[in-house]
Design a protein around this motif. Structure first.
Motif, PDB file in Angstrom:
ATOM      1  N   LYS A 126      85.743  29.405  61.650  1.00  0.00           N
ATOM      2  CA  LYS A 126      86.213  29.418  60.343  1.00  0.00           C
ATOM      3  C   LYS A 126      88.209  29.281  60.158  1.00  0.00           C
ATOM      4  O   LYS A 126      89.125  29.868  59.542  1.00  0.00           O
ATOM      5  CB  LYS A 126      86.184  30.638  59.735  1.00  0.00           C
ATOM      6  N   PHE A 127      88.756  30.670  61.351  1.00  0.00           N
ATOM      7  CA  PHE A 127      89.908  30.498  61.365  1.00  0.00           C
ATOM      8  C   PHE A 127      90.495  28.867  61.590  1.00  0.00           C
ATOM      9  O   PHE A 127      91.515  28.612  61.519  1.00  0.00           O
ATOM     10  CB  PHE A 127      90.210  31.582  62.771  1.00  0.00           C
ATOM     11  N   GLU A 128      89.603  28.530  62.761  1.00  0.00           N
ATOM     12  CA  GLU A 128      90.611  26.779  63.464  1.00  0.00           C
ATOM     13  C   GLU A 128      90.318  25.990  61.683  1.00  0.00           C
ATOM     14  O   GLU A 128      92.062  25.576  61.797  1.00  0.00           O
ATOM     15  CB  GLU A 128      89.539  26.625  64.263  1.00  0.00           C
ATOM     16  N   SER A 129      90.060  26.300  61.208  1.00  0.00           N
ATOM     17  CA  SER A 129      88.965  25.772  59.777  1.00  0.00           C
ATOM     18  C   SER A 129      90.098  26.204  58.937  1.00  0.00           C
ATOM     19  O   SER A 129      91.563  24.895  58.015  1.00  0.00           O
ATOM     20  CB  SER A 129      88.300  25.980  58.820  1.00  0.00           C
ATOM     21  N   ILE A 130      91.071  27.336  58.739  1.00  0.00           N
ATOM     22  CA  ILE A 130      91.812  27.559  57.706  1.00  0.00           C
ATOM     23  C   ILE A 130      93.271  27.499  58.202  1.00  0.00           C
ATOM     24  O   ILE A 130      93.960  27.022  57.901  1.00  0.00           O
ATOM     25  CB  ILE A 130      91.325  29.372  57.540  1.00  0.00           C
ATOM     26  N   LEU A 131      93.477  27.481  59.313  1.00  0.00           N
ATOM     27  CA  LEU A 131      94.778  27.709  60.337  1.00  0.00           C
ATOM     28  C   LEU A 131      95.283  25.647  60.347  1.00  0.00           C
ATOM     29  O   LEU A 131      96.573  25.635  60.397  1.00  0.00           O
ATOM     30  CB  LEU A 131      95.115  28.012  61.444  1.00  0.00           C
ATOM     31  N   ARG A 132      94.408  25.271  60.328  1.00  0.00           N
ATOM     32  CA  ARG A 132      94.340  23.712  60.164  1.00  0.00           C
ATOM     33  C   ARG A 132      95.014  22.969  59.624  1.00  0.00           C
ATOM     34  O   ARG A 132      95.268  22.035  59.214  1.00  0.00           O
ATOM     35  CB  ARG A 132      93.252  22.789  61.449  1.00  0.00           C
ATOM     36  N   GLU A 133      94.518  23.718  58.423  1.00  0.00           N
ATOM     37  CA  GLU A 133      94.906  23.612  56.036  1.00  0.00           C
ATOM     38  C   GLU A 133      96.626  22.913  56.954  1.00  0.00           C
ATOM     39  O   GLU A 133      97.647  23.377  57.541  1.00  0.00           O
ATOM     40  CB  GLU A 133      94.671  24.165  55.599  1.00  0.00           C
ATOM     41  N   PRO A 134      96.755  22.019  55.750  1.00  0.00           N
ATOM     42  CA  PRO A 134      98.577  22.087  56.119  1.00  0.00           C
ATOM     43  C   PRO A 134      99.050  22.378  55.211  1.00  0.00           C
ATOM     44  O   PRO A 134     100.674  22.836  55.131  1.00  0.00           O
ATOM     45  CB  PRO A 134      98.491  20.061  55.187  1.00  0.00           C
ATOM     46  N   ASP A 135      97.962  23.358  53.892  1.00  0.00           N
ATOM     47  CA  ASP A 135      98.685  24.259  53.377  1.00  0.00           C
ATOM     48  C   ASP A 135      98.078  25.550  53.859  1.00  0.00           C
ATOM     49  O   ASP A 135      97.258  25.614  52.991  1.00  0.00           O
ATOM     50  CB  ASP A 135      99.435  24.066  51.902  1.00  0.00           C
ATOM     51  N   VAL A 136      98.820  26.811  54.488  1.00  0.00           N
ATOM     52  CA  VAL A 136      97.240  27.414  54.931  1.00  0.00           C
ATOM     53  C   VAL A 136      96.771  28.679  53.347  1.00  0.00           C
ATOM     54  O   VAL A 136      97.949  29.025  52.542  1.00  0.00           O
ATOM     55  CB  VAL A 136      97.452  28.329  56.146  1.00  0.00           C
ATOM     56  N   ASP A 137      96.043  28.440  53.199  1.00  0.00           N
ATOM     57  CA  ASP A 137      95.638  29.702  51.602  1.00  0.00           C
ATOM     58  C   ASP A 137      95.605  30.771  52.316  1.00  0.00           C
ATOM     59  O   ASP A 137      94.559  31.550  53.322  1.00  0.00           O
ATOM     60  CB  ASP A 137      94.202  29.058  51.386  1.00  0.00           C
ATOM     61  N   ILE A 138      96.718  32.032  52.170  1.00  0.00           N
ATOM     62  CA  ILE A 138      97.065  33.169  52.529  1.00  0.00           C
ATOM     63  C   ILE A 138      96.282  33.843  51.920  1.00  0.00           C
ATOM     64  O   ILE A 138      96.090  35.441  53.082  1.00  0.00           O
ATOM     65  CB  ILE A 138      98.318  33.676  52.384  1.00  0.00           C
ATOM     66  N   VAL A 139      95.473  33.851  50.746  1.00  0.00           N
ATOM     67  CA  VAL A 139      94.346  34.666  50.376  1.00  0.00           C
ATOM     68  C   VAL A 139      93.312  34.463  51.146  1.00  0.00           C
ATOM     69  O   VAL A 139      92.371  35.562  51.711  1.00  0.00           O
ATOM     70  CB  VAL A 139      93.804  34.426  48.752  1.00  0.00           C
ATOM     71  N   LYS A 140      92.667  33.493  51.421  1.00  0.00           N
ATOM     72  CA  LYS A 140      91.297  33.223  52.447  1.00  0.00           C
ATOM     73  C   LYS A 140      91.875  33.783  53.756  1.00  0.00           C
ATOM     74  O   LYS A 140      90.813  34.614  53.928  1.00  0.00           O
ATOM     75  CB  LYS A 140      91.176  31.827  52.792  1.00  0.00           C
ATOM     76  N   LEU A 141      93.499  33.223  54.445  1.00  0.00           N
ATOM     77  CA  LEU A 141      93.814  34.143  55.800  1.00  0.00           C
ATOM     78  C   LEU A 141      93.439  35.303  55.413  1.00  0.00           C
ATOM     79  O   LEU A 141      92.563  36.134  56.584  1.00  0.00           O
ATOM     80  CB  LEU A 141      95.067  33.798  56.088  1.00  0.00           C
ATOM     81  N   LYS A 142      94.164  36.462  55.248  1.00  0.00           N
ATOM     82  CA  LYS A 142      94.177  37.337  54.304  1.00  0.00           C
ATOM     83  C   LYS A 142      92.107  38.263  54.795  1.00  0.00           C
ATOM     84  O   LYS A 142      92.084  39.210  54.881  1.00  0.00           O
ATOM     85  CB  LYS A 142      94.569  38.556  53.636  1.00  0.00           C
ATOM     86  N   LYS A 143      91.490  37.414  53.354  1.00  0.00           N
ATOM     87  CA  LYS A 143      90.259  37.908  53.592  1.00  0.00           C
ATOM     88  C   LYS A 143      89.464  37.980  54.616  1.00  0.00           C
ATOM     89  O   LYS A 143      88.524  39.093  55.281  1.00  0.00           O
ATOM     90  CB  LYS A 143      89.491  37.204  52.604  1.00  0.00           C
TER      91      LYS A 143
END
Length: 449
Positions: A126-143
């Motif tokens: 999940k961390f790999e998927s979120i941090l690889r996004e061109p524009d990281v969704d900070i809400v998802k990352l916080k959750k």
């Protein structure tokens, strides 16, 4: 005497079950096991009940995951005892049934380890998927980060969550380069005449405080690292004259320093490394990133370090009231023994519990603090109240002197991630119960702290 306890099951936006019972997982990340030693069927049912499909996780398993897993889980996979299947004899003349050997079952501890590893692999993905996004969704990352960040993703995640690193991948390299170059210019200009050109009162205090920083960790007794910390702290102090340097700030730099250093080497190797050969450019990057993130942190709690430190006084007052609300019997006992909350809680607020809890556990706490609104001030107060009432039973049996000594040396040396996660979950429960209640802390007359 029995403490007046608040117990209420809640589910928060992080997906965390909030429960004060010791029998529940503090983060809600793993279901509890109920596996009979005599039945494999219950274990199969348990696997089917997990959040992710077991077989899919194995089918999609990347060989690189095992290396990531070794760095991000304290448990290791115990060998599984596979049941021996006996199919009997092919001789039809034997009429008596063949006795099947008893099946070996997977014990609860092994099943728990398997579940933890499976969960860790899923979180890594999940961390790999979120941090690889061109524009990281900070809400998802916080959750996702609230419940802890894997070591290898923590430097980047912290920098984004702190607002230091842009979420847009195309901007990150340029911003990082610019901020690091700016830090180099600040240091170059500040130390152009060596230490003789510095404000000696500020520098002297920093110079004597740095060796006292994490004295039990060999990294921070290294002269190279100490000079590095001195530069960060002095440059911060002269750029923030309203507060200036205050004892305790030297502690607050070390979680950042530790985490950003882990980008270049695993944490388990840090204390064994010879920093005489450490690349200077990498050390400068660690310094710069730590400097800017410390700046962001202290900007949010600046009232804690200006004259008279009013921010800390407010936090201690709130903790005093919270304790009354959560555990009235403990509160009354402390009051009867003339224990002033400032005698122990001032340090808890000033150093963010870094003198009470190990650096490794503090780093895990900061994963959550960074994701909470006003995590280092408001949420930290709930954590401190939770920490106090955790020792209610012991404290109510002590008198003044023993209470103060105990609270200045609370027994957390052997705490694990599980202990920290339970503490954070209890703090979140109290916040959920009290924070938005209009009169949650005003049911009693204001008392002196």
């Amino acid at each position: 005497m029995n403490s007046k306890r608040l117990s209420k099951s809640l589910v928060d936006e992080h997906g965390l079950p909030i429960d004060t019972s010791d029998s529940h997982s503090p983060t809600g990340s793993s279901p509890h096991l109920s596996i009979s030693s005599s039945s494999q069927q219950q274990f199969k049912d348990y696997l089917n009940a997990t959040d992710s499909d077991w077989n899919d996780d194995l089918d999609e398993f990347d060989p690189n995951d095992i290396e990531k897993l070794k760095r991000n889980t304290a448990s290791s996979l115990s060998p599984l005892d596979v049941p021996f299947m006996s199919y009997g004899s092919s001789n039809s003349s034997i009429s008596s049934p063949v006795e099947m050997p008893k099946k070996k079952t997977i014990d609860e501890k092994t099943a728990s380890e398997i579940a933890k590893i499976n969960n860790d692999i899923a979180r890594i993905k999940k961390f790999e998927s979120i941090l690889r996004e061109p524009d990281v969704d900070i809400v998802k990352l916080k959750k996702l980060s609230w419940s802890g960040i894997p070591e290898e993703y923590r430097p980047e995640a912290w920098q984004m969550l702190m607002g230091y690193l842009p979420c847009n991948s195309e901007e990150r390299e340029a911003v990082l380069k610019s901020k690091r170059n700016e830090y180099i210019k600040i240091v170059t200009e500040t130390f152009k005449n060596g230490t003789k050109g510095l404000d000696q009162s500020i520098y002297h205090q920093i110079h004597i405080d740095v060796p006292r920083t994490n004295p039990d960790i060999s990294l921070y007794q290294n002269p190279i690292i100490q000079r590095s910390l001195e530069k960060i702290l002095y440059c911060w102090a002269i750029r923030h004259t309203a507060s200036g340097y205050v004892q305790g700030i030297n502690d607050l730099i070390t979680p950042f320093y530790h985490v950003f250093l882990s980008k270049y080497m695993p944490l388990k190797h840090i204390n064994k490394y010879d920093f005489d050969s450490f690349p200077k450019e990498q050390l400068t990057n660690v310094e710069a990133d730590s400097f800017w993130c410390l700046t962001i942190l202290l900007d949010g709690i600046q009232d804690n370090y200006i004259h008279a430190q009013p921010g800390i006084v407010r936090q201690v007052e709130k903790m005093n009231e919270l304790t009354n609300r959560i555990d009235e019997q403990l509160y009354n006992h402390l009051k009867e023994e003339n224990v002033n909350f400032l005698q122990f809680a001032f340090r808890w607020m000033n150093c963010l519990l870094m003198r009470e809890i190990s650096l490794q556990n503090i780093i895990r706490m900061w994963d959550t603090y960074i994701c909470e609104p006003n995590g280092f001030s408001e949420f930290h107060t709930y954590v401190c109240a939770s920490l106090l009432v955790k020792w209610s039973k012991e404290l109510k049996l002590k008198e003044f002197q023993d209470i103060v000594i105990f609270l200045q040396h609370i027994p957390t040396k052997d705490w694990t991630d599980q202990d920290i996660e339970l503490l954070l979950s209890e703090a979140y429960m109290y916040k959920s119960l009290f924070h938005n209640s209009p009169n949650h802390l005003h049911h009693v007359a204001q008392s002196k702290i």
